[in-house]
Enzyme design. Structure first.
Site, mmCIF file in Angstrom:
data_model
loop_
_atom_site.group_PDB
_atom_site.id
_atom_site.type_symbol
_atom_site.label_atom_id
_atom_site.label_comp_id
_atom_site.label_asym_id
_atom_site.label_seq_id
_atom_site.Cartn_x
_atom_site.Cartn_y
_atom_site.Cartn_z
ATOM 1 N N PHE A 129 0.845 -1.193 0.000
ATOM 2 C CA PHE A 129 0.000 0.000 0.000
ATOM 3 C C PHE A 129 0.890 1.257 0.000
ATOM 4 O O PHE A 129 1.883 1.314 0.729
ATOM 5 C CB PHE A 129 -0.919 -0.004 1.225
ATOM 6 C CG PHE A 129 -1.977 1.052 1.160
ATOM 7 C CD1 PHE A 129 -3.098 0.876 0.369
ATOM 8 C CD2 PHE A 129 -1.837 2.244 1.845
ATOM 9 C CE1 PHE A 129 -4.073 1.863 0.265
ATOM 10 C CE2 PHE A 129 -2.799 3.231 1.755
ATOM 11 C CZ PHE A 129 -3.922 3.040 0.967
ATOM 12 N N ASP A 199 2.083 -5.070 8.392
ATOM 13 C CA ASP A 199 0.866 -4.273 8.291
ATOM 14 C C ASP A 199 -0.306 -5.265 8.210
ATOM 15 O O ASP A 199 -0.371 -6.089 7.282
ATOM 16 C CB ASP A 199 0.942 -3.401 7.021
ATOM 17 C CG ASP A 199 -0.275 -2.499 6.847
ATOM 18 O OD1 ASP A 199 -1.358 -2.842 7.351
ATOM 19 O OD2 ASP A 199 -0.145 -1.459 6.169
ATOM 20 N N TYR A 224 -10.765 0.649 10.748
ATOM 21 C CA TYR A 224 -12.004 0.946 10.000
ATOM 22 C C TYR A 224 -12.370 -0.089 8.948
ATOM 23 O O TYR A 224 -13.401 0.048 8.316
ATOM 24 C CB TYR A 224 -11.909 2.329 9.340
ATOM 25 C CG TYR A 224 -10.630 2.596 8.570
ATOM 26 C CD1 TYR A 224 -10.429 2.032 7.321
ATOM 27 C CD2 TYR A 224 -9.628 3.394 9.109
ATOM 28 C CE1 TYR A 224 -9.255 2.251 6.626
ATOM 29 C CE2 TYR A 224 -8.445 3.622 8.422
ATOM 30 C CZ TYR A 224 -8.260 3.045 7.181
ATOM 31 O OH TYR A 224 -7.095 3.254 6.506
ATOM 32 N N LYS A 225 -11.532 -1.112 8.747
ATOM 33 C CA LYS A 225 -11.877 -2.125 7.726
ATOM 34 C C LYS A 225 -12.613 -3.279 8.416
ATOM 35 O O LYS A 225 -13.768 -3.117 8.814
ATOM 36 C CB LYS A 225 -10.613 -2.609 7.015
ATOM 37 C CG LYS A 225 -9.881 -1.515 6.235
ATOM 38 C CD LYS A 225 -8.684 -2.116 5.521
ATOM 39 C CE LYS A 225 -7.739 -1.067 4.977
ATOM 40 N NZ LYS A 225 -8.274 -0.325 3.841
ATOM 41 N N ARG A 391 -12.608 -4.947 -6.965
ATOM 42 C CA ARG A 391 -12.232 -5.575 -5.698
ATOM 43 C C ARG A 391 -13.464 -5.859 -4.852
ATOM 44 O O ARG A 391 -14.303 -4.984 -4.657
ATOM 45 C CB ARG A 391 -11.282 -4.607 -4.978
ATOM 46 C CG ARG A 391 -10.534 -5.195 -3.837
ATOM 47 C CD ARG A 391 -9.482 -4.224 -3.343
ATOM 48 N NE ARG A 391 -10.076 -3.061 -2.693
ATOM 49 C CZ ARG A 391 -9.522 -2.388 -1.698
ATOM 50 N NH1 ARG A 391 -8.346 -2.747 -1.245
ATOM 51 N NH2 ARG A 391 -10.098 -1.342 -1.173
HETATM 52 C C1 PLP Z 1 -2.339 -2.015 3.746
HETATM 53 C C2 PLP Z 1 -2.769 -0.646 4.122
HETATM 54 N N1 PLP Z 1 -1.999 0.119 4.923
HETATM 55 C C3 PLP Z 1 -2.365 1.376 5.278
HETATM 56 C C4 PLP Z 1 -3.547 1.902 4.828
HETATM 57 C C5 PLP Z 1 -3.989 3.306 5.161
HETATM 58 O O1 PLP Z 1 -3.329 3.923 6.197
HETATM 59 P P1 PLP Z 1 -4.129 5.026 7.063
HETATM 60 O O2 PLP Z 1 -5.097 4.246 7.906
HETATM 61 O O3 PLP Z 1 -3.084 5.716 7.821
HETATM 62 O O4 PLP Z 1 -4.853 5.901 6.109
HETATM 63 C C6 PLP Z 1 -4.377 1.146 3.995
HETATM 64 C C7 PLP Z 1 -5.656 1.732 3.503
HETATM 65 O O5 PLP Z 1 -6.403 1.187 2.766
HETATM 66 C C8 PLP Z 1 -3.976 -0.145 3.633
HETATM 67 O O6 PLP Z 1 -4.737 -0.888 2.814
#
Ligand code: PLP
Length: 432
Positions: A129, A199, A224-225, A391
């Protein structure tokens, strides 16, 4: 060949189906975007109302103590820990994924510099990401190191050498859903003398995660996911206890201090993970996050993440089989790994090159029909390697087998009727 009748029977026999009642989803919507923004738990509005009206509105500043606001980052962190194979007292919720990545990657680089100063490489994937890559680029520059990107996971072993400081990976890839073997890669990185940063944005609450079992070093992820914490929910951060006390994290704010209310001039980090809290927690959104995490913990008596994973595999397999059977001849191809054990809780499709330009509009037409997924743009200069993606995320807490059947029928209709040609579906919005 599975029929809609079979799907209805699968839903009727599904022991996890009642968990859907924990959510308030609008009628007529098949929500396949919980990998981007989880659905709203039914408990959230009342909890937020309580925090706002009672705890803030009536009890005012007393709530820091009386409502336990000050302990929310660790109390909810303990709940998240149960979903990711971490121990109590090892996780806090705070800030965003990006900020927490900054904290843990800095800590990992400092440890690497102290223990093995000749190591200068941070290795990651080009398809990681973007925020992960941007934060790593910034830190590589600050620490005189290099960010080395691989094009395919198969290249990672060739970079596990005496130059490697940190292997930084997203466990489940946001574009393809490909799922890394965290345990094997962590072992290989450790054998090469390096640390790992994971991550978990697309794995926490989506697949069983065992940070302790994998002996990982650091992990972060969003709320939030799949944790259903609401838009912009606080993220979480974990450091293995062997590392948690070694260094300050770089955003050494007052609430990560050992005695914040002593108001001393000098920073003295709180013991353990508490030091990863920087400033005042966002109480309203942290309270909402707890409602989301609780929807997953409600599955514990029914088999927890293992049971959710079994259903997730059944859903994604069904979706993949039906997509191929119904839409294969219409130009739909498969981007996610076809083997279920190499895939997270999402299925990513693409359109054959001659139809690739229609990808965004196909997703918009599906949304209009109530099937919500999302579009992730490919790389226009090499669409053969990084295609436009349709997706679809599958949250077994609220997605059923009949939803999968109906979603594919809608996709079939959008393609056969060429609804994607309509101008309104081709207008790009700011957020895709
Ligand atoms: C793998 C991954 N890392 C980080 C993020 C986003 O980071 P943040 O929550 O700081 O916006 C996302 C957002 O979709 C993501 O898919």
């Amino acid at each position: 060949m599975t029929t809609r009748q079979d799907c209805l029977a699968l839903d009727a026999a599904d022991p996890l189906a009642p968990l859907r009642h924990q959510f308030s989803l609008p009628p007529g919507v098949i929500y396949l975007d919980g990998n981007s923004l989880g659905a709203m738990p039914a408990a959230t509005p009342a909890r937020v109302q309580q925090v706002v009206a009672q705890e803030w509105g009536h009890d005012l500043i007393k709530s820091w103590n009386s409502a336990g606001w000050i302990d929310l980052p660790t109390r909810i962190g303990d709940k998240v820990a149960r979903l990711i194979g971490a121990g109590a007292g090892e996780v806090v919720v705070a800030d965003s994924t990006s900020l927490n990545l900054y904290k843990v990657l800095t800590a990992a680089l400092r440890i690497a510099k102290a223990d093995a100063p000749q190591r200068t490489a941070i290795v990651s994937e080009r398809s990681n990401f973007p925020t992960d890559l941007y934060i790593a680029q910034s830190l590589a520059e600050q620490h005189g190191m290099r960010l080395v990107l691989v094009d395919s996971a198969a290249e990672i072993p060739t970079l596990l050498n005496a130059d490697l400081a940190v292997l930084m990976l997203t466990e489940v890839n946001y574009r393809t859903g490909a799922w890394h073997d965290m345990r094997a890669l962590t072992r290989a990185a450790h054998e090469a003398g390096a640390l790992t940063v994971w991550d978990l944005c697309h794995s926490a609450g989506a697949v069983p995660v065992n940070l302790t079992g994998a002996d990982a070093d650091f992990a972060i992820g969003c709320g939030y996911k799949y944790l259903n914490g609401g838009p912009g929910a606080p993220a979480f951060v974990w450091a293995h206890p062997r590392h948690a006390d070694r260094f300050w994290q770089p955003l050494s704010g007052w609430l990560g201090h050992a005695s914040p209310f002593a108001f001393t001039t000098d920073y003295r980090p709180a013991p353990g993970i508490r030091r990863y809290v920087s400033g005042t927690p966002a109480i309203i959104s942290t309270a909402a996050l707890e409602c989301g995490v609780d929807t997953l913990l409600a599955a514990e008596p029914l088999g927890g993440m293992q049971a959710l994973r079994r259903k997730s595999v059944a859903l994604t397999e069904l979706f993949a089989d039906l997509a191929e059977a119904r839409c294969g001849a219409l130009g739909i191809t498969f981007v996610s790994p076809r083997e279920a054990d190499r895939r997270g809780s999402q299925v990513c499709l693409a359109l054959t090159p001659t139809l690739a330009h229609a990808s965004y509009a196909v997703v918009q037409a599906l949304i209009e029909r109530g099937v919500i997924g999302d579009f992730r743009a490919g790389d226009p200069s090499r669409l053969d390697q990084v295609p436009h993606i349709l997706r679809f995320g599958f949250t077994p807490l609220y997605v059923g087998f009949t939803d999968v059947w109906d979603a594919i029928e809608h996709l079939y209709d959008v393609l056969t009727r060429e609804e994607w040609r309509e101008a309104r579906f081709n207008q790009k919005a700011a957020v895709t």
